[in-house]
Design a protein around this motif. Structure first.
Motif, short mmCIF file in Angstrom:
data_model
loop_
_atom_site.label_atom_id
_atom_site.label_comp_id
_atom_site.label_asym_id
_atom_site.label_seq_id
_atom_site.Cartn_x
_atom_site.Cartn_y
_atom_site.Cartn_z
N PHE A 124 -17.61 67.75 7.49
CA PHE A 124 -17.13 66.49 6.92
C PHE A 124 -17.31 66.48 5.41
O PHE A 124 -16.38 66.11 4.67
CB PHE A 124 -17.88 65.31 7.56
N PHE A 125 -18.48 66.90 4.92
CA PHE A 125 -18.74 66.90 3.47
C PHE A 125 -17.76 67.81 2.73
O PHE A 125 -17.25 67.46 1.67
CB PHE A 125 -20.17 67.31 3.17
N ALA A 126 -17.49 68.99 3.29
CA ALA A 126 -16.55 69.93 2.65
C ALA A 126 -15.12 69.39 2.71
O ALA A 126 -14.39 69.44 1.71
CB ALA A 126 -16.64 71.30 3.31
N SER A 159 -27.01 82.21 7.15
CA SER A 159 -27.24 80.98 6.43
C SER A 159 -26.40 79.89 7.10
O SER A 159 -25.68 80.17 8.04
CB SER A 159 -26.81 81.19 4.97
N ASP A 160 -26.51 78.67 6.62
CA ASP A 160 -25.72 77.56 7.13
C ASP A 160 -24.79 77.05 6.03
O ASP A 160 -25.12 77.14 4.85
CB ASP A 160 -26.64 76.41 7.57
N GLY A 161 -23.65 76.52 6.43
CA GLY A 161 -22.74 75.97 5.44
C GLY A 161 -21.38 75.70 6.02
O GLY A 161 -21.09 76.00 7.17
N ALA A 162 -20.53 75.10 5.20
CA ALA A 162 -19.15 74.78 5.58
C ALA A 162 -18.23 75.13 4.43
O ALA A 162 -18.60 75.05 3.27
CB ALA A 162 -19.01 73.30 5.93
N LYS A 172 -9.75 65.72 -3.71
CA LYS A 172 -9.06 66.53 -4.72
C LYS A 172 -7.55 66.50 -4.49
O LYS A 172 -6.76 66.37 -5.42
CB LYS A 172 -9.57 67.97 -4.65
N TYR A 173 -7.16 66.65 -3.25
CA TYR A 173 -5.74 66.78 -2.91
C TYR A 173 -5.11 65.42 -2.65
O TYR A 173 -3.91 65.27 -2.70
CB TYR A 173 -5.61 67.71 -1.70
N ILE A 229 -9.59 74.96 -1.65
CA ILE A 229 -10.73 75.48 -0.90
C ILE A 229 -11.98 74.79 -1.44
O ILE A 229 -12.16 74.68 -2.65
CB ILE A 229 -10.87 77.01 -1.05
N GLU A 230 -12.80 74.32 -0.56
CA GLU A 230 -14.06 73.68 -0.93
C GLU A 230 -15.17 74.16 -0.01
O GLU A 230 -14.90 74.82 0.99
CB GLU A 230 -13.95 72.15 -0.86
#
Length: 163
Positions: free
Chosen positions: A58-60, A160-163, A67-68, A10-11
């Motif tokens: 894309f960044f997440a 809020s904003d985020g991924a 990592k994987y 998870i990121e």
């Protein structure tokens, strides 16, 4: 019962611009921000300035793939958003290309908010259990703040904003 599915990583990505209570009061002097903060527990919100839901996704996703280290293994991509960059093509198909995933990778969007991850997880798991996919990537990303008026006391202090 033995399930064939599990979560491997998870990121997240949060845009760098942060809005705090004093920013809200500057726009809305009549707001009792301390009352809002004590009731919600939310003291700051990450706000997208130039990043779209697709950019943040894309960044997440890139963090997970680094990592994987298995971009070639991903054969299912589900992009969950209520703030897509385009109506068509789907954000999942654009993200599939940007991440360098196989052109045979299943890719589709889910237009849901809060429950979107739960539904995407159920779909991903079901497709794996049915043998139609082996490795799925779920990306949830939204830029809700772009749709919230600056004086909206119900939504602005909590979204809020985020991924």
């Amino acid at each position: 019962m033995h399930l064939k599915t599990s979560i491997k990583a998870i990121e997240y990505y949060l845009p760098p611009f942060v809005e705090v209570g004093s920013d809200l009061v500057a726009d809305n002097p009549e707001w009792r921000i301390k009352d809002i903060e004590s009731k919600t527990g939310i003291l700051q919100r990450h706000i997208s300035t130039s990043e779209s839901s697709l950019d943040m996704g894309f960044f997440a996703a890139r963090k997970i793939l680094k990592k994987y280290d298995n971009a070639d293994d991903i054969d299912l991509l589900i992009f969950v958003t209520q703030s897509p960059l385009y109506a068509s093509p789907t954000s999942a198909c654009i993200l599939q290309d940007k991440l360098g995933l196989s052109t045979t990778c299943m890719a589709f969007d889910v237009n849901l908010g809060c429950s979107g991850f739960v539904y995407a997880l159920a779909m991903c798991s079901s497709l794996i259990e049915a043998g139609l996919a082996r490795h799925g990537l779920i990306v949830c990303s939204d830029t809700y703040t772009k749709y919230i008026e600056s004086n909206d006391r119900t939504c602005r202090p909590i979204f809020s904003d985020g991924a």
